[in-house]
Structures are given as C-alpha cells and as structure tokens.
Design a protein around this motif. Structure first.
Motif, mmCIF file in Angstrom:
data_model
loop_
_atom_site.group_PDB
_atom_site.id
_atom_site.type_symbol
_atom_site.label_atom_id
_atom_site.label_comp_id
_atom_site.label_asym_id
_atom_site.label_seq_id
_atom_site.Cartn_x
_atom_site.Cartn_y
_atom_site.Cartn_z
ATOM 1 N N PHE A 241 -9.835 7.749 2.346
ATOM 2 C CA PHE A 241 -9.590 7.715 0.902
ATOM 3 C C PHE A 241 -10.653 6.884 0.167
ATOM 4 O O PHE A 241 -10.915 7.123 -1.010
ATOM 5 C CB PHE A 241 -8.155 7.286 0.599
ATOM 6 N N VAL B 229 0.851 -1.198 0.000
ATOM 7 C CA VAL B 229 0.000 0.000 0.000
ATOM 8 C C VAL B 229 0.884 1.244 0.000
ATOM 9 O O VAL B 229 2.065 1.182 0.323
ATOM 10 C CB VAL B 229 -0.928 0.072 1.244
ATOM 11 N N ARG C 93 0.941 5.558 1.302
ATOM 12 C CA ARG C 93 0.604 6.240 2.555
ATOM 13 C C ARG C 93 -0.895 6.489 2.703
ATOM 14 O O ARG C 93 -1.371 6.821 3.783
ATOM 15 C CB ARG C 93 1.355 7.573 2.658
ATOM 16 N N THR D 100 -1.020 1.512 14.997
ATOM 17 C CA THR D 100 -0.697 1.843 13.604
ATOM 18 C C THR D 100 -1.736 1.229 12.660
ATOM 19 O O THR D 100 -2.153 1.863 11.693
ATOM 20 C CB THR D 100 0.718 1.364 13.209
ATOM 21 N N VAL E 117 -8.243 3.941 9.421
ATOM 22 C CA VAL E 117 -8.910 5.237 9.436
ATOM 23 C C VAL E 117 -8.540 6.015 8.167
ATOM 24 O O VAL E 117 -9.398 6.618 7.511
ATOM 25 C CB VAL E 117 -8.484 5.980 10.720
ATOM 26 N N THR E 118 -7.281 5.962 7.798
ATOM 27 C CA THR E 118 -6.811 6.617 6.577
ATOM 28 C C THR E 118 -7.468 5.980 5.350
ATOM 29 O O THR E 118 -7.924 6.679 4.441
ATOM 30 C CB THR E 118 -5.273 6.514 6.483
ATOM 31 N N ALA F 183 -4.844 3.377 12.700
ATOM 32 C CA ALA F 183 -4.646 4.628 11.954
ATOM 33 C C ALA F 183 -4.629 4.377 10.449
ATOM 34 O O ALA F 183 -5.183 5.155 9.667
ATOM 35 C CB ALA F 183 -3.356 5.313 12.398
ATOM 36 N N ILE G 9 -0.545 -5.554 5.830
ATOM 37 C CA ILE G 9 0.151 -4.716 4.840
ATOM 38 C C ILE G 9 1.669 -4.727 5.046
ATOM 39 O O ILE G 9 2.180 -5.269 6.026
ATOM 40 C CB ILE G 9 -0.384 -3.267 4.798
ATOM 41 N N ASP G 10 2.364 -4.133 4.098
ATOM 42 C CA ASP G 10 3.821 -4.218 4.017
ATOM 43 C C ASP G 10 4.538 -3.196 4.900
ATOM 44 O O ASP G 10 5.388 -2.448 4.430
ATOM 45 C CB ASP G 10 4.262 -4.063 2.557
ATOM 46 N N THR G 11 4.199 -3.176 6.177
ATOM 47 C CA THR G 11 4.917 -2.327 7.130
ATOM 48 C C THR G 11 5.840 -3.194 7.961
ATOM 49 O O THR G 11 5.558 -4.357 8.228
ATOM 50 C CB THR G 11 3.952 -1.613 8.095
ATOM 51 N N GLU G 12 6.931 -2.573 8.418
ATOM 52 C CA GLU G 12 7.860 -3.294 9.275
ATOM 53 C C GLU G 12 7.328 -3.316 10.703
ATOM 54 O O GLU G 12 7.516 -4.289 11.439
ATOM 55 C CB GLU G 12 9.211 -2.569 9.237
#
Lengths: 308, 308
Positions: free
Chosen positions: B299, B261, B263, B288, B294-295, B291, B279-282
């Motif tokens: 969108f 994804v 931002r 997180t 929510v983001t 949030a 998702i591809d977060t560390e």
C-alpha cells in the motif's frame, strides 16, 4: 458404501500453503485438526520460482509447499486428499461432506483459494511457470531487461504492466477489446511510460516454446507478423474465488465472490473463518495467506474456549 | 559534525523480522528503501527456539532473523543501525532524525515492536529463553508434561496459563495481588482446570540456574520453602508498544498505546503505515508481523504511485 465419519475441533478446507500452515497453528493450540482438499500444496505448486516468502530467498512453489507441509506434520494433524462439496451448520456444529467422508467440526477455516482464469489456448498449460505467468508481483524480478507481454485490459492488468515495466525493457499489453480500462491514475502512468505499449483488438491464439516460452501467435499481425517474440507473458484476465462452500452457508461475499472477513479472519457466521486467496483482500501473497490462516486458528481457538 | 542526509521512497523504522521482510518487499516494488533500527533482528533474537514460523520447523530466533535479513539483502536496500528519536511530516514528506542522520521519506512504515515488561529480578535477563519466557504461544510446546510458572494476574496471564496447561503437567500462576483478574470465562476454566494452581500475594525475587532455569525464589514460603522448582517460568506482566514516533505524528493509538491500523496496515496519517507487534492486534506473531509489513509495503507502493 457408507461414508467415513470424522469429527474435529477445526476443519480446514484447502490444502494449499495457507491451509497447511493454519493446521500447524491449530495443532499448536492442541485442537483436533483435519485439513482436507483436492490439490495438495495449492496453486503455488504451479509456480516455478518463489522468491518472496520471507526467509526463503528462492525455491520452487512445490518446495515451499512441502516445507510447510512437513512443518505441519510435526504436529498431530490429519491431512486428507478429498474434495468437499457440501457444507451445513446444524446447531453449533458444521457438517461437511466429500464423496467418501462426512466431517463434523466445531469450527471451519476456509482456505480454498482461487483459480486463475485461463485463455484456453494451446501451449498455455504446458508453459505455465516457464514463461507463462499469472502473478507479476511474484515473478516480475525474474525479467529484468526482458521483453514481456501482459494479457488483459482491466485495472489489474494495467497495474501488473506498470509493475513489470519497472523491471523489464519493454512491456506489451495485449488486449482483445477497443481500449484498456485502467483507473485514470494508472492509465496516465501507462501513457507516460516509455516502455509500455498497448496492442488493442488482438488475441493470443497460441503459446509456443520447447520447455520454455519462445513466442506467442496473435490473431492478427503486429509489425507485419502474427508471430510475436516474448520472454514472458502474464495472463491477467482475472481470478475466480473458490467460495462455493461459503455461499452454501450464506457467508457474506463481496461483489467478486470473495469471502468477507475482518482482521480476525472471522466471517459473519460464528465459527466459520476464511484465509488466503479466497478472501476479500486486494493483495494476495503466500505470506499474507499464511498469516491470515494463523490468525484464523487463533480466533478459532478463542471461539472454542469461550463456548466450552 | 553535520548529520548525514538520506532520502528514500520508504523509510522502515525497526530492524526486526517485520522491518526486514517489509524492506525486501518494498525493494521488489523498486522503491528506494531504507530500514533503520537499533536492534538488528528485533526481539525474536531473544528467543532460543522458534517453531511456529511456517516453513521452518525449528530454529533459533537469531537464525530466523538472519534468514530474513539475508533474503532482504538480495535486493537493493540500505540497513542502518541507528535509533530514530524524532519524526515530523512537512508537507507530504516525512523527516526523521537519529543522532547522526536525517532521513527524508515519501512513506514511513513503523515496525518498532514492543518491549516486554520485566520483573527486574536477578537471573531474569541471564536465563531469558533458557527457562524464562515471555510468550506462551511461542514456547508452550517445549514444555510437554513439565512444571511451569506464569507470573502475572491479568486476563493475558490467565490465558497463557490455560494454554500452557494443555501441554504442561502442572502450571502455577504466581501473582503479587490478592486474586487474579481474568475474564469470567477464563477464570471459570482455571477453576475447573485440574492442573492449574494459583499462588496469590507472592512475588518472585530471584531466578536461579546454571545455563538454564533450575528454580525461582519466592518472597514467602510456598509448601514450606521459598525455593520453588520450575522447568519454565513465563513472565506475563505486559508489553510496552514502542510507539513514541507515531505519537509525535499524532497517529491514532489505542488505549494500550498501540498504533491503530486498518487491514491495509494504514494509519490515520497518509503515507504512514505500521506493522508487527507495535500495532493494535491481539495476536502478535513473527508470521503475522511479517505479513502486515508486506501488506504495508504494497500500500506504500500504491500510495506513491497515486501521488506521482
């Protein structure tokens, strides 16, 4: 008098909910953490009702800020009520100064937020959060079937009006210029909307109410009167990002003056992070700022680990 | 029996804290919102103590999930306990199916999370959250000056051990292979650490305790005994992202199978968003994920507004 000296792993500048939550996480990484700012709790303390921080159905902005502060204070952090006005990077160390202190830090996380532009009219400050608002996304649901005003002519103001129109009975856009300038898609929607009305070439000169908004006073009559009854008025004339310190360090800013960060809350300056309303996000909420700060603290920890 | 039909603006797949918070925000945008998943509350309900969701000093994972669910239910949303196993996009409409229902949606937000890989030994399930953990970042602070084990040999396991070593008295890395394979910087730190000890070529074959962890049983003796006393053991042998539905839509995944994804929580498929552990977060945390969700809802709202 000599300034007091501090040194730390993480210096968080900004004591709003983002800064305080960031401090909590930094301390969880056992990093020596100082959070410093001149408005404890941040701008959310100006909001009477917060109903969009997931987990808390409804509380005041001050209550939310206090909860996050108390949470942070469970850990070994230092909170200082000072305004930092100078920052530099000397070698790999950041040096920041307030009028009374000097801070040396391995990393800095900037969470200074923004300042909403004000109309500067009588009654505005007094009724802020009591009928006068600066965030439709936060406060729209409180105005189901009410009569609202939106002040501003930008695309943001238009979008705020559209959002409000999904809740309110009627929304008046009050704009000082000839005609509002939304993006076409939003302009079209406003035109098609049955409950949005635009009042151009008009300024609010006074906001009136005892404890809560009763009406606004316009500089020219609308429907025969300068006195205009509204249940709520949303001031949407822009925000100013408080990014001066970033500028001093030559951190990349966007055209709005917001700090450019990546998904890791990193800026172009190694060891300098930013989170919350001051960064280049379109959607600024307490919950997103807090998460960005938490992410910054994680990557600050990684940065310090990789250097030592 | 015919399947039940639903249609909505936003279909949120995954009923963990990310999905529930996302639903709350979507409803705040007056979008018709359905959230559907087979594990209400999500994996956080397997955590006994959560002390890192800013605003709540300390509560159980189930309590946090319930708070966010109750918050979401203040709004007009539908929560369904079903497992969606099929999804397609027909024109601009997403069509998802469980064994009992068919959903048509303008947008989809995937919040299905991950599944921690398990050792698959007796006692592991029973003592999960009671001495057996899968997240050092979440639970390290509960083990100040305690004796801990970390199972795994990856860089993640190494980093978890380093983090734990800042709190614990002693940390044993128990690894089945010849030698652990951390990034050099982390390997160096482990070598230098005074309180991390590596036990290679060793497996845990049993986890033992009444109500909470007492000891583990190794497949070969360490210090003369196969019984090994630990206050806590952290299983760090990886997570599996639950991204099958994304794969069906040809959403871009990274090499771990996580959904890529930007931002804005947008994927490469218009109208398809993702948030949270999938998702591809560390750095994956409750705060997180919430949030990001929510983001995504913001969108999704923009996307729907721009189409209509």
């Amino acid at each position: 008098m000599a300034k007091k000296n501090y040194s730390c792993d993480v210096l968080i500048i900004g004591t709003g909910v983002t800064g305080l939550a960031t401090a909590m996480y930094s301390a969880r990484f056992n990093l020596k953490t100082i959070v410093v700012g001149d408005l404890e709790g941040g701008t959310i303390t100006q909001t009477d009702e917060v109903s969009n921080y997931p987990g808390f159905k409804n509380l005041t902005g001050t209550e939310l800020a206090n909860k996050i502060k108390e949470h942070a204070m469970e850990y070994d952090i230092t909170i200082l009520g000072e305004f930092i006005d100078r920052i530099s990077k000397e070698g790999e160390v950041f040096k920041a100064e307030s009028s009374t202190s000097i801070f040396e830090a391995k990393t800095v996380i900037l969470t200074t937020g923004t300042k909403a532009k004000e109309l500067g009219v009588p009654g505005e400050k007094e009724l802020m959060g009591r009928g006068v608002h600066t965030c439709a996304l936060c406060d729209a649901p409180f105005y189901k079937n009410k009569i609202l005003g939106v002040v501003g002519g930008s695309d943001s103001a238009a979008k705020e009006a559209l959002l409000l129109s999904r809740h309110a009975e009627k929304v008046y856009i009050i704009y000082r210029g000839e005609s509002i300038r939304p993006e076409p898609v939003n302009g079209k929607k406003i035109k098609e909307s049955k409950n949005i009305k635009i009042i151009n070439n008009t300024n609010i000169v006074k906001i009136v109410g005892e404890g809560k908004l009763d009406h606004v006073v316009l500089d020219k009559p609308y429907n025969g009167s300068k006195e205009f009854k509204l249940d709520g008025v949303f001031i949407e004339i822009g925000h100013i990002p408080l990014s001066d310190l970033a500028k001093q360090l030559k951190v990349n800013l966007n055209e709005k003056g917001e700090v450019k960060v990546n998904r890791n809350s990193e800026t172009n300056i190694l060891g300098f992070f930013a989170a919350g309303d001051v960064i280049d996000t379109e959607f600024k909420q307490a919950i997103t700022g807090v998460a960005e700060g938490v992410t910054a603290s994680y990557f600050a920890y990684q940065y310090i680990q990789n250097k030592s």
